[in-house]
Design a protein around this motif. Structure first.
Motif, mmCIF file in Angstrom:
data_model
loop_
_atom_site.group_PDB
_atom_site.id
_atom_site.type_symbol
_atom_site.label_atom_id
_atom_site.label_comp_id
_atom_site.label_asym_id
_atom_site.label_seq_id
_atom_site.Cartn_x
_atom_site.Cartn_y
_atom_site.Cartn_z
ATOM 1 N N ASP A 69 -9.093 4.147 26.170
ATOM 2 C CA ASP A 69 -7.950 4.208 27.086
ATOM 3 C C ASP A 69 -7.932 2.996 28.014
ATOM 4 O O ASP A 69 -6.875 2.428 28.304
ATOM 5 C CB ASP A 69 -8.001 5.482 27.924
ATOM 6 N N LEU A 70 -9.098 2.621 28.479
ATOM 7 C CA LEU A 70 -9.203 1.535 29.443
ATOM 8 C C LEU A 70 -8.977 0.168 28.800
ATOM 9 O O LEU A 70 -8.257 -0.684 29.340
ATOM 10 C CB LEU A 70 -10.589 1.571 30.104
ATOM 11 N N LEU A 71 -9.583 -0.043 27.634
ATOM 12 C CA LEU A 71 -9.584 -1.375 27.023
ATOM 13 C C LEU A 71 -8.485 -1.558 25.979
ATOM 14 O O LEU A 71 -8.091 -2.685 25.692
ATOM 15 C CB LEU A 71 -10.946 -1.641 26.373
ATOM 16 N N ASP A 72 -8.037 -0.453 25.378
ATOM 17 C CA ASP A 72 -7.011 -0.508 24.343
ATOM 18 C C ASP A 72 -7.384 -1.529 23.272
ATOM 19 O O ASP A 72 -6.573 -2.369 22.878
ATOM 20 C CB ASP A 72 -5.647 -0.844 24.948
ATOM 21 N N ASP A 98 -9.190 15.899 18.373
ATOM 22 C CA ASP A 98 -8.343 16.149 19.532
ATOM 23 C C ASP A 98 -8.122 14.846 20.297
ATOM 24 O O ASP A 98 -7.010 14.589 20.795
ATOM 25 C CB ASP A 98 -8.980 17.193 20.448
ATOM 26 N N GLY A 99 -9.149 14.017 20.362
ATOM 27 C CA GLY A 99 -9.013 12.720 21.012
ATOM 28 C C GLY A 99 -7.988 11.843 20.319
ATOM 29 O O GLY A 99 -7.180 11.172 20.977
ATOM 30 N N TYR A 100 -8.008 11.834 18.992
ATOM 31 C CA TYR A 100 -7.012 11.064 18.254
ATOM 32 C C TYR A 100 -5.612 11.645 18.470
ATOM 33 O O TYR A 100 -4.654 10.900 18.729
ATOM 34 C CB TYR A 100 -7.357 11.042 16.769
ATOM 35 N N ALA A 106 0.697 10.392 23.169
ATOM 36 C CA ALA A 106 0.975 9.804 24.477
ATOM 37 C C ALA A 106 2.121 8.795 24.395
ATOM 38 O O ALA A 106 2.317 8.134 23.374
ATOM 39 C CB ALA A 106 -0.278 9.119 25.017
ATOM 40 N N PRO A 107 2.897 8.645 25.469
ATOM 41 C CA PRO A 107 4.011 7.685 25.461
ATOM 42 C C PRO A 107 3.555 6.238 25.320
ATOM 43 O O PRO A 107 4.284 5.403 24.800
ATOM 44 C CB PRO A 107 4.687 7.916 26.820
ATOM 45 N N GLU A 108 2.337 5.949 25.777
ATOM 46 C CA GLU A 108 1.849 4.576 25.709
ATOM 47 C C GLU A 108 1.654 4.143 24.250
ATOM 48 O O GLU A 108 1.507 4.969 23.351
ATOM 49 C CB GLU A 108 0.509 4.441 26.457
ATOM 50 N N SER A 147 11.304 20.208 17.943
ATOM 51 C CA SER A 147 9.882 20.143 18.284
ATOM 52 C C SER A 147 9.680 19.294 19.528
ATOM 53 O O SER A 147 10.471 18.378 19.811
ATOM 54 C CB SER A 147 9.087 19.528 17.127
ATOM 55 N N PRO A 148 8.632 19.560 20.296
ATOM 56 C CA PRO A 148 8.359 18.737 21.485
ATOM 57 C C PRO A 148 8.203 17.268 21.094
ATOM 58 O O PRO A 148 7.646 16.950 20.036
ATOM 59 C CB PRO A 148 7.044 19.324 22.016
ATOM 60 N N GLU A 149 8.679 16.395 21.945
ATOM 61 C CA GLU A 149 8.623 14.964 21.647
ATOM 62 C C GLU A 149 7.205 14.464 21.373
ATOM 63 O O GLU A 149 7.010 13.632 20.477
ATOM 64 C CB GLU A 149 9.262 14.157 22.775
ATOM 65 N N PRO A 150 6.175 14.935 22.093
ATOM 66 C CA PRO A 150 4.833 14.455 21.764
ATOM 67 C C PRO A 150 4.432 14.733 20.309
ATOM 68 O O PRO A 150 3.818 13.879 19.664
ATOM 69 C CB PRO A 150 3.937 15.217 22.752
ATOM 70 N N LEU A 151 4.785 15.895 19.775
ATOM 71 C CA LEU A 151 4.463 16.196 18.376
ATOM 72 C C LEU A 151 5.245 15.291 17.437
ATOM 73 O O LEU A 151 4.705 14.772 16.458
ATOM 74 C CB LEU A 151 4.763 17.661 18.070
ATOM 75 N N LEU A 152 6.528 15.082 17.727
ATOM 76 C CA LEU A 152 7.334 14.182 16.896
ATOM 77 C C LEU A 152 6.814 12.754 16.979
ATOM 78 O O LEU A 152 6.783 12.036 15.974
ATOM 79 C CB LEU A 152 8.796 14.235 17.330
ATOM 80 N N ARG A 153 6.375 12.352 18.162
ATOM 81 C CA ARG A 153 5.826 11.002 18.322
ATOM 82 C C ARG A 153 4.554 10.842 17.476
ATOM 83 O O ARG A 153 4.370 9.825 16.808
ATOM 84 C CB ARG A 153 5.520 10.736 19.796
#
Length: 238
Positions: A69-72, A98-100, A106-108, A147-153
């Motif tokens: 998350d920090l370094l991307d 779950d981490g993946y 995430a929107p990022e 469906s919720p946008e996070p799932l579609l994303r």
């Protein structure tokens, strides 16, 4: 990505004397005059997360995801995979996937995560089936127009990089995605990768039927190429 895990990873680095001084600039307490890039930090410290004896394996994995998350930086995902596949592994499966999933939702931007899936987990025939099931396959039946946008994303991102996944593993998820116009562009990218990637895999007849049903702009890049290839029965680039 600004997460609690990322903040924890920043503090962990600071304890070791590694601090950020710019967008892509870090310093190491041992050599403060030498400037490090984000990639330098990833190569030097991502693997160290799995040697911190103060943490159990799940805690080490959480720290590694915080570094991601920090370094991307893609290299962090490499160290996660090394830890999972290495002598100290496997990593806790629930926490790993779950981490993946969380980062795919995430929107990022999630370029490091999707590249990791494509180049490592999906190309490896020992891990592709489990990886695809965990990041999309098991949830494909939940995909709806509302469906919720996070799932579609997450679905879009996985479909786009799913070319190397064996056709039998992904065909069901592809068929579901074909029913949702919001996923058509991502599914096209998956079909194109299935044809063009070195390790791409598809069934030409089934893929052609899916492609025919997609709502895509007529000037979509490589659309004519893929239609022609599937018509002649080309299954993949390799």
């Amino acid at each position: 990505m600004d997460t609690q895990a990322g903040q924890d990873a920043r503090r962990w680095l600071a304890e070791a004397g590694v601090t950020q001084v710019g967008d892509d600039a870090w310093t190491d307490g041992d050599s403060p005059e030498r400037q490090l890039t984000t990639n330098d930090v990833a190569h030097s410290w991502a693997g160290q997360a799995f040697t911190d004896e103060r943490l159990d394996l799940a805690g080490q994995l959480g720290l590694a995801f915080g570094l991601l998350d920090l370094l991307d930086d893609y290299w962090v995902t490499c160290e996660i995979r090394f830890a999972d596949r290495g002598p100290g592994g496997p990593l806790p499966s629930d926490a790993l996937w779950d981490g993946y999933r969380r980062r795919l939702e995430a929107p990022e931007t999630a370029d490091a995560v999707t590249y990791s899936l494509w180049a490592d987990w999906f190309e490896d025939r020992d891990t592709c089936e489990t990886a695809f099931a965990e990041v999309l396959g098991r949830d494909a039946g939940r995909l709806r127009t509302d469906s919720p946008e996070p799932l579609l994303r997450r679905a879009r991102r996985v479909l786009e990089c799913s070319g190397p996944v064996p056709w039998a593993v992904k065909e069901s998820a592809y068929a579901i995605a074909a029913r949702l116009p919001a996923l058509h562009a991502a599914l096209f990218a998956g079909l194109l990768g299935s044809h063009r990637d070195v390790y791409g895999d598809l069934d030409p007849s089934a893929a052609s039927a899916l492609l025919t049903g997609l709502s895509l702009p007529a000037d979509t890049a490589h659309l004519a190429e893929l239609r022609a290839a599937l018509t002649t029965g080309h299954s993949a680039a390799g």
